[in-house]
Design an enzyme around this catalytic site. Structure first.
Site, PDB file in Angstrom:
ATOM      1  N   ARG A 121       0.815  -1.231   0.000  1.00  0.00           N
ATOM      2  CA  ARG A 121       0.000   0.000   0.000  1.00  0.00           C
ATOM      3  C   ARG A 121       0.843   1.272   0.000  1.00  0.00           C
ATOM      4  O   ARG A 121       0.378   2.330   0.422  1.00  0.00           O
ATOM      5  CB  ARG A 121      -0.984   0.015   1.172  1.00  0.00           C
ATOM      6  N   LYS A 143       2.916  11.668 -11.077  1.00  0.00           N
ATOM      7  CA  LYS A 143       2.087  10.840 -11.949  1.00  0.00           C
ATOM      8  C   LYS A 143       2.853   9.563 -12.243  1.00  0.00           C
ATOM      9  O   LYS A 143       3.963   9.609 -12.774  1.00  0.00           O
ATOM     10  CB  LYS A 143       1.806  11.564 -13.275  1.00  0.00           C
ATOM     11  N   GLU A 185       9.618  18.742 -24.551  1.00  0.00           N
ATOM     12  CA  GLU A 185       8.905  18.985 -23.294  1.00  0.00           C
ATOM     13  C   GLU A 185       9.390  20.284 -22.627  1.00  0.00           C
ATOM     14  O   GLU A 185       8.650  20.909 -21.872  1.00  0.00           O
ATOM     15  CB  GLU A 185       9.054  17.804 -22.329  1.00  0.00           C
ATOM     16  N   LYS A 227       6.820  23.288 -13.631  1.00  0.00           N
ATOM     17  CA  LYS A 227       5.998  22.110 -13.369  1.00  0.00           C
ATOM     18  C   LYS A 227       5.644  22.028 -11.887  1.00  0.00           C
ATOM     19  O   LYS A 227       4.493  21.741 -11.525  1.00  0.00           O
ATOM     20  CB  LYS A 227       6.709  20.836 -13.823  1.00  0.00           C
ATOM     21  N   GLU A 237      -4.881  17.123 -10.931  1.00  0.00           N
ATOM     22  CA  GLU A 237      -5.347  17.529 -12.254  1.00  0.00           C
ATOM     23  C   GLU A 237      -6.852  17.748 -12.328  1.00  0.00           C
ATOM     24  O   GLU A 237      -7.536  17.195 -13.182  1.00  0.00           O
ATOM     25  CB  GLU A 237      -4.902  16.492 -13.302  1.00  0.00           C
ATOM     26  N   ARG A 241      -3.524  21.824 -13.925  1.00  0.00           N
ATOM     27  CA  ARG A 241      -2.478  20.859 -14.261  1.00  0.00           C
ATOM     28  C   ARG A 241      -2.659  20.291 -15.664  1.00  0.00           C
ATOM     29  O   ARG A 241      -1.689  19.857 -16.290  1.00  0.00           O
ATOM     30  CB  ARG A 241      -2.441  19.730 -13.221  1.00  0.00           C
ATOM     31  N   ASN A 245      -0.565  19.013 -20.385  1.00  0.00           N
ATOM     32  CA  ASN A 245      -0.835  18.059 -21.463  1.00  0.00           C
ATOM     33  C   ASN A 245      -0.853  18.717 -22.841  1.00  0.00           C
ATOM     34  O   ASN A 245      -1.287  18.094 -23.807  1.00  0.00           O
ATOM     35  CB  ASN A 245      -2.173  17.359 -21.212  1.00  0.00           C
ATOM     36  N   HIS A 248      -0.351  16.676 -25.835  1.00  0.00           N
ATOM     37  CA  HIS A 248      -0.370  15.274 -25.419  1.00  0.00           C
ATOM     38  C   HIS A 248      -1.607  14.509 -25.885  1.00  0.00           C
ATOM     39  O   HIS A 248      -1.525  13.299 -26.068  1.00  0.00           O
ATOM     40  CB  HIS A 248      -0.231  15.167 -23.895  1.00  0.00           C
ATOM     41  N   HIS A 252      -0.488  11.344 -27.661  1.00  0.00           N
ATOM     42  CA  HIS A 252      -0.774   9.978 -27.203  1.00  0.00           C
ATOM     43  C   HIS A 252      -1.408   9.141 -28.316  1.00  0.00           C
ATOM     44  O   HIS A 252      -1.126   7.943 -28.441  1.00  0.00           O
ATOM     45  CB  HIS A 252      -1.691  10.003 -25.974  1.00  0.00           C
ATOM     46  N   HIS A 266       8.044   9.416 -27.243  1.00  0.00           N
ATOM     47  CA  HIS A 266       7.030  10.253 -26.603  1.00  0.00           C
ATOM     48  C   HIS A 266       7.258  11.739 -26.900  1.00  0.00           C
ATOM     49  O   HIS A 266       6.349  12.458 -27.300  1.00  0.00           O
ATOM     50  CB  HIS A 266       7.017   9.993 -25.097  1.00  0.00           C
TER      51      HIS A 266
END
Lengths: 364, 364
Positions: A121, A143, A185, A227, A237, A241, A245, A248, A252, A266
């Site tokens: 956990r 993330k 980026e 960031k 997000e 936030r 993206n 993105h 993606h 990427h």
């Protein structure tokens, strides 16, 4: 010189250390008492020497140290690999005081962070990004995740590291193609909300790609700082936030269509995706054509990808749009886009017509 | 009548509703705007009728509703099943506003909660426990997880539900053996820190097992309230929350040794484990023999398991001790135990001799 900034998240705040020689001083840079703690180093087989430096820097200051090298590449971000890494740690009797170090690019960081988040956990982990892309983007902000056959990063968690160690020396061995993917980026921060930084990049981008240490340090620090501020204001997000993206949602879909086989990195997908986001914004009358030309010209002058030419995608525009709809950024059936009113003026919009997106996809 | 208590965790606080007819009024009990949200109901095949009631109660008030019935039993808490449930949701285009309902016993709750926590980095979920054990224990507190070949619940997360719906009507169809297994977790609260509640149980336990609604409501409410207070004070189990593991360090080892095949239920293992914890405490001179006899006599009088006789374990005392060392409660190589100074006086200890544990294991 080491620069340090803090991702400010209350009890879950953590430092990001940026500079040269950070790996060799790793033990000093982790805000935890290391005594007696079992250490697990998960590393990309391509960065074995950095994992070895890390191990050496920690030796004698912690409990037992175990290391495990795995292949990089998006295919590693799978449930099967998660199972393998979990098994490796559980066999060695990981406990809640153990620390997992994720040493490598974004793939290792995403998989390592996710593994740490679900082991007993949640155990502490430290990001040790060794690529430009991971240093300026994926290692900061918590993330974590793996891919599903249904899309990228669809399985994961928000789980903050205990520290991020960005050793700029590790970039010296980075292939040029990956350096450029990371640069995409960096440009992103300028395009989102830092027009001055975009201007600085136009002046200094070449030095950065030539790995000049001053330029590199400034760019990595500025990117991480931007960031960190955005993440601190909106960790999970629910709002701002999402700006991170930019490029993105398109990107993606390109990656998914290319098949995560290394034919499209990427950062390359994001570079093309940012061009799409600007083109869409121009098409919708939101952004001046000049700003679009300026951003694209800079990407081209730095040798970044700005079109899908030469990238053998498996899907046409219509199918790419379908892939975009599988993205996490869907909100009750409506696709969210990051659009721009100009360089440094990004915003979130749910009000985009499908035909405009299709046209942009057909022209890129 | 419906009683409601709040698990107080700041922005992550949520209500626990306890009473009759809760399922039929499910939509009113969820503190989220349901309009347009896609609903995923994960249910135990044995509780199909309750899942149907839930679906009926939500129909017309939400977006699309999808249901998926799976087998109960500890073997369901696996990575393979996680993959299956994730695939089911991702295929149906789950988004971050979707809600997962976990309708069934602890197994469904643990798997469902964990799945929700890793889907798109976390979607809301609602616990709908239909067993006594799940109502008084696993559905409250946000511990989610699955099992590993290395042990129980070793993979998971702390992830709080949006609401817990304890419909006491669902207990009417519960097999007696499961009712008793749940009763063990109720007694646990009395033994940890509620001696008055233990006395109440001595007087009213029979009524409870006879499913008298007043007794049931009081016991479930008191148990959830005690758990909610302990969880609010220590969400991630850095201290006091460990008390809730009374009987569990032993119990998990028994379950692992029995093989999760249904021959030993979790509540049964905990019942025997609590006897062990008291026996160990007596042996160490911490607890009076009288208290041990009193608690054991009550468990026996209620028909609960208090010894391993008739339970074919695969391991001897030494091997069971080994299994206990794989437990999450290890702290830098030291095994933590929940011991007692008497009924209602549990505490955490890392100072237990292996030979004492072995002797307790040999005699139980």
């Amino acid at each position: 010189m080491t620069q340090t900034l803090t991702v400010d998240l209350g009890a879950r705040s953590y430092p990001v250390h940026i500079g040269q020689g950070i790996l060799d001083a790793a033990a000093e840079h982790i805000p935890l008492d290391l005594t007696g703690r079992k250490i697990f180093i998960l590393f990309d087989k391509n960065t074995e020497s950095y994992a070895a430096s890390l191990e050496q820097a920690l030796a004698g200051k912690t409990g037992e140290i175990c290391s495990f090298g795995i292949e990089g590449g998006e295919l590693t971000k799978s449930l099967a690999k998660l199972d393998e890494v979990l098994g490796w740690m559980l066999e060695r009797r990981v406990d809640r005081h153990s620390i997992l170090f994720a040493c490598g690019g974004g793939v290792i960081g995403d998989l390592g962070g996710f593994t740490a988040s679900v082991t007993l956990r949640g155990i502490p982990y430290v990001q040790v990004p060794t690529t430009l892309l991971a240093q300026v983007d994926s290692s900061v902000g918590g993330k974590t995740g793996i891919n599903s056959p249904h899309g990228k990063n669809l399985i994961g968690s928000f789980y903050q590291p205990a520290a991020v160690l960005c050793d700029l020396d590790t970039l010296q061995t980075l292939p040029e193609r990956e350096l450029k993917a990371g640069y995409a980026e960096i440009v992103k921060y300028g395009l989102i909300n830092k027009p001055d930084f975009f201007d600085w990049l136009k002046q200094n981008g070449e030095k950065l790609l030539a790995l000049e240490s001053g330029a590199l340090a400034h760019a990595v620090f500025t990117s991480c700082q931007d960031k960190a501020e955005i993440v601190a204001a909106d960790e999970r997000e629910s709002g701002q936030r999402a700006l991170l993206n930019l490029g993105h949602t398109f990107g993606h879909a390109f990656e998914a269509s290319a098949g995560y086989d290394g034919s499209l990195l990427h950062g390359e997908a994001v570079s093309i995706g940012m061009v799409c986001a600007f083109a869409l914004s121009v098409k919708m009358g939101l952004c001046a054509q000049d700003d679009f030309e300026t951003m694209r010209a800079h990407l081209i002058s730095m040798g970044l990808k700005t079109s899908l030419q030469g990238t053998p995608l498996k899907d046409d525009a219509e199918a790419l749009y379908g892939l975009m709809q599988g993205d996490k950024k869907m909100d009750r059936g409506v696709l969210k886009f990051i659009l721009v009113r100009g360089i440094g003026q990004a915003f979130v919009s749910s009000d985009v017509k499908k035909e405009d997106v299709i046209e942009v996809l057909e022209n890129v």
